[in-house]
Design a protein around this motif. Structure first.
Motif, PDB file in Angstrom:
ATOM      1  N   PHE A 114     -54.126 -32.519 -54.330  1.00  0.00           N
ATOM      2  CA  PHE A 114     -52.828 -32.949 -54.780  1.00  0.00           C
ATOM      3  C   PHE A 114     -51.690 -31.745 -54.872  1.00  0.00           C
ATOM      4  N   LEU A 115     -50.354 -32.314 -54.745  1.00  0.00           N
ATOM      5  CA  LEU A 115     -49.209 -31.247 -54.851  1.00  0.00           C
ATOM      6  C   LEU A 115     -48.553 -32.013 -55.917  1.00  0.00           C
ATOM      7  N   ILE A 116     -48.085 -31.337 -57.093  1.00  0.00           N
ATOM      8  CA  ILE A 116     -47.419 -31.653 -58.167  1.00  0.00           C
ATOM      9  C   ILE A 116     -46.133 -30.910 -58.226  1.00  0.00           C
ATOM     10  N   LEU A 117     -44.683 -31.725 -58.158  1.00  0.00           N
ATOM     11  CA  LEU A 117     -43.606 -30.976 -58.073  1.00  0.00           C
ATOM     12  C   LEU A 117     -42.887 -31.493 -59.383  1.00  0.00           C
ATOM     13  N   ASP A 118     -42.522 -30.514 -60.325  1.00  0.00           N
ATOM     14  CA  ASP A 118     -41.987 -30.850 -61.648  1.00  0.00           C
ATOM     15  C   ASP A 118     -40.634 -30.433 -61.771  1.00  0.00           C
ATOM     16  N   GLU A 119     -39.706 -31.261 -61.009  1.00  0.00           N
ATOM     17  CA  GLU A 119     -38.270 -31.024 -61.116  1.00  0.00           C
ATOM     18  C   GLU A 119     -38.018 -29.751 -60.302  1.00  0.00           C
ATOM     19  N   HIS A 120     -38.735 -29.286 -59.091  1.00  0.00           N
ATOM     20  CA  HIS A 120     -38.610 -28.075 -58.521  1.00  0.00           C
ATOM     21  C   HIS A 120     -37.505 -27.718 -57.942  1.00  0.00           C
ATOM     22  N   THR A 121     -36.418 -28.700 -57.876  1.00  0.00           N
ATOM     23  CA  THR A 121     -35.129 -28.208 -57.324  1.00  0.00           C
ATOM     24  C   THR A 121     -34.146 -28.287 -58.653  1.00  0.00           C
ATOM     25  N   ALA A 122     -34.240 -28.388 -59.834  1.00  0.00           N
ATOM     26  CA  ALA A 122     -33.518 -28.821 -60.749  1.00  0.00           C
ATOM     27  C   ALA A 122     -32.645 -27.408 -61.057  1.00  0.00           C
ATOM     28  N   ALA A 123     -33.127 -26.087 -61.025  1.00  0.00           N
ATOM     29  CA  ALA A 123     -32.536 -24.987 -61.404  1.00  0.00           C
ATOM     30  C   ALA A 123     -31.903 -24.250 -60.251  1.00  0.00           C
ATOM     31  N   LEU A 124     -31.763 -25.163 -58.956  1.00  0.00           N
ATOM     32  CA  LEU A 124     -31.258 -24.517 -57.983  1.00  0.00           C
ATOM     33  C   LEU A 124     -29.803 -25.047 -57.634  1.00  0.00           C
ATOM     34  N   ASP A 125     -28.961 -24.167 -56.981  1.00  0.00           N
ATOM     35  CA  ASP A 125     -27.632 -24.720 -56.205  1.00  0.00           C
ATOM     36  C   ASP A 125     -27.865 -25.702 -55.389  1.00  0.00           C
TER      37      ASP A 125
ATOM     38  N   LYS B  55     -27.052 -26.395 -52.199  1.00  0.00           N
ATOM     39  CA  LYS B  55     -27.401 -25.929 -50.694  1.00  0.00           C
ATOM     40  C   LYS B  55     -28.886 -25.571 -50.655  1.00  0.00           C
ATOM     41  N   THR B  56     -29.442 -24.515 -51.888  1.00  0.00           N
ATOM     42  CA  THR B  56     -30.602 -24.184 -51.747  1.00  0.00           C
ATOM     43  C   THR B  56     -31.524 -25.209 -52.144  1.00  0.00           C
ATOM     44  N   ALA B  57     -31.162 -26.215 -52.938  1.00  0.00           N
ATOM     45  CA  ALA B  57     -32.116 -27.242 -53.296  1.00  0.00           C
ATOM     46  C   ALA B  57     -32.434 -28.104 -52.137  1.00  0.00           C
ATOM     47  N   GLU B  58     -31.295 -28.204 -51.221  1.00  0.00           N
ATOM     48  CA  GLU B  58     -31.559 -28.988 -50.072  1.00  0.00           C
ATOM     49  C   GLU B  58     -32.458 -28.303 -49.006  1.00  0.00           C
ATOM     50  N   ILE B  59     -32.665 -26.978 -48.918  1.00  0.00           N
ATOM     51  CA  ILE B  59     -33.461 -26.430 -48.111  1.00  0.00           C
ATOM     52  C   ILE B  59     -34.928 -26.512 -48.950  1.00  0.00           C
ATOM     53  N   ILE B  60     -35.014 -26.330 -50.106  1.00  0.00           N
ATOM     54  CA  ILE B  60     -36.339 -26.441 -50.612  1.00  0.00           C
ATOM     55  C   ILE B  60     -36.817 -27.870 -50.452  1.00  0.00           C
ATOM     56  N   MET B  61     -36.117 -28.971 -50.648  1.00  0.00           N
ATOM     57  CA  MET B  61     -36.618 -30.329 -50.386  1.00  0.00           C
ATOM     58  C   MET B  61     -36.851 -30.367 -48.895  1.00  0.00           C
ATOM     59  N   GLN B  62     -36.237 -29.796 -47.813  1.00  0.00           N
ATOM     60  CA  GLN B  62     -36.427 -30.095 -46.596  1.00  0.00           C
ATOM     61  C   GLN B  62     -37.856 -29.391 -46.037  1.00  0.00           C
TER      62      GLN B  62
END
Length: 257
Positions: free
Chosen positions: A169-180, A182-189
């Motif tokens: 299992f992979l647990i993602l706890d608001e893992h893009t919330a602290a990013l700008d 553009k960077t959040a988009e990269i992390i989500m991709q």
């Protein structure tokens, strides 16, 4: 498969702040599912993750993982089969260690170290091949201390490290919330790519409703310890942002906000 059965949890029992939050809460996550969990602050999103990972105890009920009851197992035991990425990039990496050292630790998760070197130079090529597809130049910075990286670079590294060893299992706890943005988009991709390639059963808590709709095959909305929306498959594909926002407005009015 992951199952939460008849979960009961009271926070701050016996005090003026006592809160009986989860009442006979049940949730089943099928193998290979990618579940997005949304909800307002205090709705129970992160508490669900903590219950799964063993970070908080429950008063009664059971947590079943792949048919095994892990309710009484400690968090460090559960972590052998669970990868978790936190909101704060600093939580998933060791800032005073290099990228190479961090990846070596992740690569040896659950293994006995014995009296051997912490890093293996023979692994450097393999690590570079893992880092190169991120497109962040980290493959050329193996000797750089992680604390010197940007938040986005650290989060990408944390995400990659969480999946280096076989996990269920992979647990993602608001893992893009602290990013700008553009960077959040990269992390989500990167998230979508890793989940697909490794066929990971994933639970993602997020405040970004667009990500919740765009990624995954199931969406759950939490409110006061209850799942008030649970859509999956074709129904989720047809779900529109306006419908989710309307539901948020509805519960907000009910709560007197």
């Amino acid at each position: 498969m992951l199952e939460l059965k008849h979960i009961e949890k009271t926070f701050n029992p016996g005090t003026v702040n006592e809160l009986h939050f989860f009442r006979d809460f049940n949730l089943t996550i099928d193998d290979g599912a990618f579940v997005s969990v949304v909800g307002s602050n205090g709705s129970g999103k992160t508490s669900i993750l903590n219950i799964i990972c063993g970070s908080i105890d429950i008063d009664s009920g059971s947590v079943i993982m792949n048919g095994e009851d892990i309710t009484k197992k400690k968090d460090f035991v559960r972590s052998r089969k669970i990868g978790r990425v936190f909101q704060n990039p600093a939580f998933g990496t060791c800032p005073d260690m290099t990228i190479l050292e961090n990846m070596s630790i992740a690569d040896n998760k659950g293994k006995k170290y014995n009296l051997t070197r912490g890093t293996n130079s023979k692994k450097e090529k393999e690590y570079k091949e893992l880092l190169a597809p991120l497109g962040l130049g980290l493959e050329n910075k193996l000797d750089t201390k992680v604390g010197a990286l940007s938040g986005g670079q650290r989060q990408a590294l944390a995400l990659l490290m969480s999946t280096m060893t076989p996990i269920d299992f992979l647990i993602l706890d608001e893992h893009t919330a602290a990013l700008d943005p553009k960077t959040a988009e990269i992390i989500m991709q990167l998230t979508g790519k890793l989940v697909t390639e490794k066929h990971l059963t994933t639970i993602m808590v997020t405040h970004n409703l667009r990500y919740a709709l765009e990624y995954g095959d199931r969406l759950i909305m939490m409110h006061q310890g209850h799942a008030i929306m649970d859509v999956r498959g074709e129904e989720k594909q047809k779900l529109e942002l306006r419908q989710v926002l309307d539901k948020f407005d509805e519960i907000s009015i009910e709560s007197g906000n």
